[in-house]
Structure formats: structure tokens, C-alpha cells
Design an enzyme around this catalytic site. Sequence first.
Site, short mmCIF file in Angstrom:
data_model
loop_
_atom_site.label_atom_id
_atom_site.label_comp_id
_atom_site.label_asym_id
_atom_site.label_seq_id
_atom_site.Cartn_x
_atom_site.Cartn_y
_atom_site.Cartn_z
CE LYS A 119 -4.13 -2.05 2.07
NZ LYS A 119 -5.11 -2.00 3.18
CE LYS A 202 -9.57 -11.20 -0.84
NZ LYS A 202 -8.84 -10.80 0.38
CE LYS A 205 -13.55 -0.49 -1.44
NZ LYS A 205 -13.12 0.65 -2.24
#
Length: 340
Positions: A119, A202, A205
Site C-alpha cells: 500500500k 481476488k 471492489k
Amino acid sequence: MSSTKFTPRVFSGMQPSGDLHLGNYLGAMKRWVDMQDAGQHETVYCMVDLHAITVWQDPAALSRATRELCAGFIAAGIDPEKSILFNQSQVPEHAQLAWIFNCVARMGWMGRMTQWKDKSGKNAEAASLGLLAYPALMAADILVYHATHVPVGEDQKQHLELTRDIAAKFNHDYDVEYFPITEPVIEGAATRVMNLQDGTKKMSKSDPSDKTRINLTDDADAIAKKIKKAKTDPDPLPETVEGLESRPEARNLVNIWAALADTTVEDVVAQNAGKMFGYFKQDLADLAVEKLAPISDEMARLMQDQAEIDRILGRGAERASEIAAPILAQTYDIVGMVRS
């Protein structure tokens, strides 16, 4: 250290990032409901809104997403009377214990976390301190309830290992057996639900294509259409589970069926061996609509009464604090904090 002296208690949480999907339901929420209904543990479930702000959030969107997540939990079967259901920022003991754990955890531990590396990217110096330190807050989320078990996906195992390291170091540093060494619970056929168009990725969203996922807000027609258009291969279903190797899209749909039907992958394969995917997907679509459309309908109903959602969250926060406050107070005593 044995955790047998601790009340059997499950804790888990989810970020209110919006757009709940099938992966959230099968990988987490459905399992949480099963643990609640089994009655073997106290169950504590949380919307971790403090974690969400480790990256910037639009305030109005965060408020809505928190309420929508609460609606999703309830629609999926989490009962606010059977489980403690609340949002993290209403229980200040989480952040207070996190500071203690910031002082227990080591920088090297944080820097090795895979999600921090992913991240923060190449410009880690521009990432927030919260993004680096949030595994200590995650440990506090769990240990402020002396939780003995945490249901986790494969991608969360490293964070739970850190929680266990923090608990062990605190216990060692202060010569106590105060925090449990929390056990992971990893089970189920579809703990990791994959993208409907690419079985190697995976379900997420963040994918720009809505057809890659089933949203919990999708109506029956949308659910059926996405299942029928899911990517597969030209071969029929195999006669054994081993025949699904190197067939990620086929394996994903079989996993989804097994999880929705509360059965095993082996049973799904045996039931459908030799079936072409056109027929399999029709049957899977019917099953998915049966299981998921009522959740979508109930979420929509609950979101019409946001004051009731806020009442549920407020009551849940009160119940959570009843457990967390004395645990935090005892932690302060162990550390040597002077309090009136």
C-alpha cells in the site's frame, strides 16, 4: 501460555470502504454468522472506521459506508442481540490500547508487513504514519477484548501473527500472562473468492469492471446475469477435485457453490460431474439468487432507517466498552500508569 483461562471470545472487523461484495460475504460475514449461531464463543464484530482513515476518506462517504456495512452485517444474519456490533471509533479503548502497543511493537516488525509494502508503494515516505502503525491498532482491536479466536482470510494471517507477537512481548516484558495468544480460524470452501472474469485474481471492489464481482446490493436479475456471464473454460466439470487443477475459473465457481450451499467442494464436483458449464452456471445462478437476493432486499430496507442503525451501533459500543474498559484499566495498572 495457555488461553484456557480466557473467556472464549471471537473478534473480527471489516473496513467500511463501501461496495460490499460476494467475497466479503463468503470470506467473512457468513462465517461470522456461523460462529455467532454456534454459541461456543462470545462474538464481537466491528466496523473498523479508524483503520479506514489510514488513507484519505470523503467524510460523507465514510459515514454512509459505515452505516451500509452495519446494514450488511445485519442482513447477512449478524444479530445485534446475540453479537456485539459497533463501529470502532465509538469505543476509545481501541485507540488507547493501540498506543501502548505502539510502544511494545518494533519498527522492524511493522516494516516487514506485506500490506505496508503493497500500500505504501515506492514512495513510502509520503504514506501516513497510521498506515505503518495500523497493525498495532489491529492488535488492540483484538486484545482489548481478550479475544481468543479471530476468523481470518489467508491475506490477514500475517497481521494476526503480529498480534500474537505483541501479546507475547507484552506478557514477557511485564512478567504477566495477561493477553491471550489469539488463535486464527481459517476454514470454509470460499474463504478467498476470486474475480468472476479472472480466476487468478481476488474479487475486489477496486476492479473497474462491475461484472467481475457480485455486489451485495445487486438485485436478483443482476446476480443471475453475472453468474451466467462468468468466465469458464470449454471442458465439462471433472469427476474429481483434482481435475480442477489449472482451471482457476472452474475452481472458483465450484468453491462459490460449495460455500453458498454449506457443502464441500467434493460434494459439488460429485453432484455435477460431466455437466457443461452452461448448465452448471444456470443452477449456480439460481442458488446465488436464493441466498443473496434476500440480503440485498434487507440492506435496502435497513438503509431507509439510518437512525435505527445509529441506535444499534451506539448500543453495541456501550456493550463493547463494558468489556474493553476494565481490560484497558488493568493494562494501565500493569504498565504503571498513575490514575485517580
